[in-house]
Write an enzyme that holds these catalytic residues in place. Structure first.
Site, mmCIF file in Angstrom:
data_model
loop_
_atom_site.group_PDB
_atom_site.id
_atom_site.type_symbol
_atom_site.label_atom_id
_atom_site.label_comp_id
_atom_site.label_asym_id
_atom_site.label_seq_id
_atom_site.Cartn_x
_atom_site.Cartn_y
_atom_site.Cartn_z
ATOM 1 N N GLY A 69 -9.989 20.684 -14.336
ATOM 2 C CA GLY A 69 -10.226 20.512 -15.772
ATOM 3 C C GLY A 69 -10.803 19.165 -16.183
ATOM 4 O O GLY A 69 -10.573 18.722 -17.314
ATOM 5 N N ASN B 238 -13.908 18.586 -16.830
ATOM 6 C CA ASN B 238 -14.855 18.870 -17.917
ATOM 7 C C ASN B 238 -14.115 19.170 -19.220
ATOM 8 O O ASN B 238 -14.564 18.773 -20.295
ATOM 9 C CB ASN B 238 -15.787 20.025 -17.533
ATOM 10 C CG ASN B 238 -16.914 19.544 -16.636
ATOM 11 O OD1 ASN B 238 -17.764 18.779 -17.070
ATOM 12 N ND2 ASN B 238 -16.900 19.957 -15.384
ATOM 13 N N ASN C 137 -22.016 27.442 -20.193
ATOM 14 C CA ASN C 137 -21.478 27.085 -18.879
ATOM 15 C C ASN C 137 -22.115 25.788 -18.405
ATOM 16 O O ASN C 137 -23.258 25.497 -18.741
ATOM 17 C CB ASN C 137 -21.832 28.211 -17.879
ATOM 18 C CG ASN C 137 -21.291 27.926 -16.480
ATOM 19 O OD1 ASN C 137 -20.133 27.567 -16.292
ATOM 20 N ND2 ASN C 137 -22.150 28.081 -15.475
ATOM 21 N N HIS D 294 -23.235 23.866 -14.961
ATOM 22 C CA HIS D 294 -23.480 24.120 -13.533
ATOM 23 C C HIS D 294 -23.932 22.811 -12.877
ATOM 24 O O HIS D 294 -24.794 22.113 -13.415
ATOM 25 C CB HIS D 294 -24.558 25.203 -13.365
ATOM 26 C CG HIS D 294 -24.806 25.529 -11.929
ATOM 27 N ND1 HIS D 294 -23.955 26.339 -11.202
ATOM 28 C CD2 HIS D 294 -25.767 25.104 -11.081
ATOM 29 C CE1 HIS D 294 -24.402 26.411 -9.961
ATOM 30 N NE2 HIS D 294 -25.498 25.675 -9.853
ATOM 31 N N ASP E 232 -25.964 32.288 -13.823
ATOM 32 C CA ASP E 232 -26.690 31.020 -14.039
ATOM 33 C C ASP E 232 -28.113 31.253 -14.562
ATOM 34 O O ASP E 232 -28.995 30.400 -14.392
ATOM 35 C CB ASP E 232 -26.751 30.170 -12.751
ATOM 36 C CG ASP E 232 -25.364 29.774 -12.257
ATOM 37 O OD1 ASP E 232 -24.475 29.564 -13.092
ATOM 38 O OD2 ASP E 232 -25.175 29.689 -11.027
HETATM 39 C C1 GRF Z 1 -17.579 21.219 -11.883
HETATM 40 O O1 GRF Z 1 -18.522 20.701 -10.969
HETATM 41 C C2 GRF Z 1 -18.252 22.295 -12.682
HETATM 42 O O2 GRF Z 1 -19.629 22.116 -12.818
HETATM 43 C C3 GRF Z 1 -18.019 23.508 -11.859
HETATM 44 O O3 GRF Z 1 -16.699 23.338 -11.390
HETATM 45 C C4 GRF Z 1 -16.483 21.957 -11.118
HETATM 46 C C5 GRF Z 1 -15.045 21.608 -11.454
HETATM 47 O O4 GRF Z 1 -14.859 21.185 -12.738
HETATM 48 N N1 GRF Z 1 -18.370 24.704 -12.560
HETATM 49 P P1 GRF Z 1 -13.505 20.789 -13.479
HETATM 50 O O5 GRF Z 1 -13.012 19.459 -12.957
HETATM 51 O O6 GRF Z 1 -12.442 21.861 -13.267
HETATM 52 O O7 GRF Z 1 -13.940 20.679 -14.911
#
Ligand code: GRF
Length: 209
Positions: A20, A22, A116, A118, A159
């Site tokens: 998490g 992001n 999303n 990516h 994607d």
């Molecule tokens: C990130 O690189 C995101 O782009 C991908 O999963 C990874 C993990 O992200 N989809 P997070 O730390 O759980 O947000």
């Protein structure tokens, strides 16, 4: 009944499965005012052990876990998601490290309302099977000198939805998949995603008026 102040912001659900980071970037953007047209009102995790849920709890954001494994079918899983989205009057769904596939039927319910992030410059290193370290391993194998991140709308093609924003990140000769992954998150994903969520939230608000 929604309060007046809540009605003035796009209502955002963030779907997560893991660490998490992001989600944290979105929470921080909300706290600092960079994300001001939308409000994270729900976090949904496909995995009850995800650290992302702890981040939501710490920030007092309503959260729930909908385990894909515990559901007998994709239909059952998605109907639980759809109910949670409806109950919470969600305007925008953000997939932030969400590791489950969503069906064509599901994504078609929310045209240009699912985004999303990516970890590559789409159309490179994307599509089915390209997630986690595999993306960065493949980029390094090709010897690319720049990679980066993309935020895009989600449609029925993995994607393949319209690109909202991209940011390039330099690849270093000494990079491993892990160091590249970390740098792309820090330099690109954590900045790009909150900015894109603000942009789309603003559009949603305009349409609501
Ligand atoms: C990130 O690189 C995101 O782009 C991908 O999963 C990874 C993990 O992200 N989809 P997070 O730390 O759980 O947000």
């Amino acid at each position: 009944m929604l309060t007046k102040s809540k009605a003035r912001k796009a209502r955002i659900a963030v779907f997560v499965s893991g660490g998490g980071t992001n989600l944290q970037a979105l929470i921080d953007a909300q706290a600092s005012g960079k994300l001001k047209s939308g409000e994270i009102v729900l976090v949904v995790s496909s995995n009850s052990g995800a650290f992302a849920l702890k981040r939501a709890q710490k920030s007092k954001i309503p959260n729930l876990s909908v385990s894909r494994k515990a559901c007998k079918s994709q239909g059952e899983f998605e109907s639980k998601l759809i109910h949670a989205l409806g109950d919470n009057h969600i305007d925008l769904i953000v997939l932030a490290g969400f590791m489950c596939i969503l069906s064509k039927d599901f994504v078609m319910r929310y045209p240009e309302r699912i985004i999303n992030v990516h970890p590559s410059l789409i159309p490179s290193f994307c599509g089915e099977g390209f997630y986690g370290l595999k993306v960065h391993e493949t980029a390094l194998k090709h010897g690319v000198k720049v990679s980066g991140a993309t935020v895009h709308f989600v449609n029925e093609v993995t994607d393949g939805g319209k690109i909202i924003a991209q940011k390039a990140v330099r690849v270093l000769a000494k990079d491993t998949p892990e160091t590249l992954q970390q740098r792309i998150m820090k330099e690109a994903e954590w900045k790009l995603l909150p900015a894109a969520v603000e942009t789309v939230s603003k559009i949603i608000l305009k349409e609501k008026k």
